[in-house]
Structure formats: C-alpha cells, structure tokens
Design an enzyme around this catalytic site. Structure first.
Site: not given
Ligand code: HEM
Ligand SMILES: *[C@@H]1O[C@H](CO)[C@@H](O)[C@H](O)[C@H]1NC(C)=O
Ligand SMILES: *[C@@H]1O[C@H](CO)[C@@H](O)[C@H](O)[C@H]1NC(C)=O
Ligand SMILES: *[C@@H]1O[C@H](CO)[C@@H](O)[C@H](O)[C@H]1NC(C)=O
Length: 341
Positions: A71, A75, A199, A103
């Site tokens: 992840r 980001h 996910h 975040n």
C-alpha cells in the site's frame, strides 16, 4: 596569442579531450533517463538483496508488513509519482503527504528506514528511497503471494511532499471516479481491477465503511449491493457507537476480505470471488462488480489464479513507473524522511 603547441600533440590533446568527455558523459547521467532492471548492478550490487533481507526479517516477526509495504508503494506513486515523497516527515508549517487523511494504516515506514540504513552501509548515497519503497513492495508481493517480477530501478527521490497535494481516490469512490483517477496517472481498467486484488490483504477501519452499513442514501439505509450476511457481520463488528463525530475511534478494524484462504497477509485471487458475491468490504472494491469491463476481468481472475499473479506483476511494474524522476533529476536522499538540503 596563439598557443605554441606542435600540431601532432594538439591532435593528441583533442583526442584525449574527446575520450575524457566520453568518460564524463558515461559517469554523469543525462538529466532524464529510463528506469532499468539491475540499475545498481555496478554501483551497489547487493542493493536488491539487502532490501529483501530486511523485508524478510521484518515479515518473519510480523506478516502485516506485507500489505503495508504494498500500500505504501501505491500511495507514493499516486501522488507526484514514485519519488519517495510519501516518506517525508512534516516540518513546522509544512504538513507532508503522510499527514493527509488517507494515511490511515500507512504503517511500517520504519522498514524503509531500516532498509535504507542497511544499503547506506554497503554503498553510501547511491540507492534512492523511492527505489527502496518499490523494491520492498515487490518483495512483499513475492513473500505474500509468490508474485515475482524483475523491477526496473533508477528512481530518484523527489524534493517536494505536501499534504495538500494528496488526491487519492476515496474508499467510497464510484468506479468511474476511481478509473479516471487511475487514467490520470497512466493506468487503465486492467491495472485498477488487478491492483485492487491486493485488497484481499490487510484490514479496514470501520470509520471508512460506516456509511455503507447505516446511512447509505435516501432510498436505503445500507448499501443494497452488499451481501446480507456480510452486512450483518460488519454491523456487529462496527457498531454505530464506535465511529461517531464524538468518538472517531481509529482502533476498530475488520478484515478487507473475510474469505481469504491465505489469511489477511497472503496475496491471491480470493478478492474476486468475494467481489462477485457482493462481499467486498470497501465500496470501491464492490464497485468493480458494477462495471461490465471490470466485472469480466474479475470473473477471469476468480477462476485463473495464475493469470492474476502474472497481471499483478505487470501492473505493479507499471505503477512503479508512474512519473518517476531519473538521471540527474531530484536527489538520492541520505535519510528517507528528510530532503538533503
Ligand atoms: C481506488 C483506489 C484505492 C482506494 C480507494 C483504496 C483504499 C484503501 C483503503 C480505504 C484501505 C484501508 C485503510 C484502512 O482502513 O486502514 C486500503 C488498504 C489497502 N490497500 Fe488500497 N486503495 C486503492 C488502491 C490500492 C492499490 C492500487 C493497491 C496496491 C497496489 C492497494 C493496496 C492496499 C493494501 C495492500 C491495503 C491493506 C493495507 C494494510 O493492511 O496495511 N490499494 N486501501
Ligand atoms: C497521519 O496523519 C495524522 C494527522 O492527520 C498524523 O497525526 C499521523 O501521525 C499520520 N500518520 C503517519 C503514519 O504519518
Ligand atoms: C441508492 O443506492 C442504490 C444502490 O447503489 C441505487 O440503486 C439507488 O438508486 C440509490 N438511491 C439514490 C437516491 O441515489
Ligand atoms: C468509542 O469507541 C471505542 C472503541 O474503540 C469503544 O470501546 C468506546 O465504548 C466508544 N465510546 C463511546 C462513548 O461509545
């Protein structure tokens, strides 16, 4: 006044100059260059092995580093390209990317610090933080799901990180919104559908799904696309009082995929059958079932785990190439949390 140099030595000087210029141009990279596999083969031959060793050691203690590192890479790449900007610590008056609301669970940044310290010891000032993030995510995918790929490296670190720039898609985004966000960074429907397959890993904070459970829209208090069994389970795990304006509890979490044979830290194709059965926890994941193209890709991955692994690798490489800095752009940070100057 003309220099009195015999003609043959002048030629020699010119020749030497040309050789020196050639040597210099080989040593000094062009302002912009391409990422390449084994970029550090000469400058830091053990770089990739060192990062892998650090990730493996941390994962042996706590498997949850695996989703966190995947992840983190997303980001980093989504905002300003894969330039390590997500790692920068805020300074007074300058909130960095990591302060922006999405975040939650950006965890394990210290794994990157550990890897950086280890590569700095082997080859000071050579390996960028952006490459370490990309390599760590690659290693995490291999350890979590036997997804293996060669990763082009040579990213340089960016010199800007601003919370105000964080424009990640919301977990309640529609399919069209998420796709247009992906298109804006050069990724498409296959990449979106594939990368969201990760996910199946990790956990989700109740606060991000309360609307799906209790106050969806004017026709339905809950999201009617959610499987009734999952709705009941999520309402029990995320009762209304844990996330209210007064009690923004960040502690209550649920698995992203309740039906993951490898558990929350394994990466496989089990996200897709869940989505097709209305059992996705995040709205954005469930949205995949609403688009014809994404639904077809999801159905294919649901029955072909090998295809998923292969495409996951391809889409990760593509993600890893988004708006990278190369050559003499940016810098190689010495500390991943601070710009050099
Ligand atoms: C439309 C795009 C996306 C949205 C809206 C989104 C949203 C989210 C949200 C809300 C969470 C849970 C955070 C929490 O509650 O702690 C999450 C977790 C996660 N996301 Fe995404 N995501 C997106 C794309 C991606 C992509 C492209 C990847 C991989 C390349 C990815 C990998 C992950 C992973 C592995 C986790 C689990 C993290 C952990 O447990 O530490 N996501 N995402
Ligand atoms: C996330 O942002 C909040 C403020 O919104 C901040 O307090 C927190 O330290 C940030 N988390 C990380 C991992 O930087
Ligand atoms: C509420 O959501 C459902 C499912 O997405 C949808 O069919 C319905 O049209 C929505 N109602 C309104 C008023 O938006
Ligand atoms: C706030 O949420 C926590 C869970 O983190 C829960 O234990 C607590 O009871 C909640 N507080 C109230 C006032 O409901």
């Amino acid at each position: 006044m003309a220099l009195k140099v015999p003609r043959h030595s002048l030629l020699l000087l010119l020749a030497v100059g040309a050789v020196q210029a050639a040597a210099a141009s080989a040593a000094v990279p062009p302002p912009q260059a391409q990422l390449q596999v084994s970029f550090y083969a000469r400058s830091c031959p053990r770089a990739e092995a060192i990062v892998r060793r650090v990730v493996r050691r941390r994962a042996a203690r706590d498997r949850s580093v695996l989703p966190a590192l995947i992840r983190l890479h997303f980001h980093d790449c989504f905002v300003r390209g894969c330039d390590g900007s997500v790692l920068i610590d805020s300074t007074p008056g300058h909130p960095a990317e990591k302060e922006a609301p999405p975040n939650l669970t950006l965890r394990m940044l210290d794994v990157v610090d550990d890897a950086k310290a280890a590569v700095e010891e082997a080859c000071p000032g050579v390996v960028s933080c952006a490459d370490i993030v990309a390599l760590a995510a690659r290693d995490a995918a291999a350890m979590a799901g036997r997804v293996r790929y060669e990763l082009p490296t040579g990213r340089r670190d960016g010199t800007v990180s601003s919370a105000a720039e964080v424009n990640l898609p919301s977990p309640s985004a529609s399919f069209a919104e998420a796709l247009s966000a992906f298109r804006s960074i050069g990724l498409g429907v296959v990449d979106l559908t594939t990368l969201l397959g990760s996910h199946t890993m990790g956990f989700c904070h109740c606060g991000l799904i309360m609307n799906r459970l209790y106050n969806y829209n004017s026709t339905s208090p809950f999201d009617p696309t959610m499987d009734a069994g999952l709705l009941a389970v999520l309402r029990r795990r995320c009762p209304p009082h844990v996330v209210t304006p007064q009690n923004q509890s960040r502690d209550v979490i649920v698995p992203m995929n309740f039906v993951a044979p490898l558990g929350p830290f394994g990466l496989d194709n089990s996200f897709y059958p869940s989505v097709l059965a209305g059992r996705a926890v995040l709205q954005i994941d469930q949205e995949l079932a609403s688009s014809g193209a994404a639904r077809r890709i999801a159905a294919m991955f649901a029955s072909r785990p090998g295809n998923f692994r292969v495409q996951f690798a391809k889409s990760m490489v593509k993600l890893g190439g988004v708006n990278v800095l190369t050559g003499r752009q940016g810098e190689v940070r010495l500390n991943c949390r601070r710009f050099n100057s």
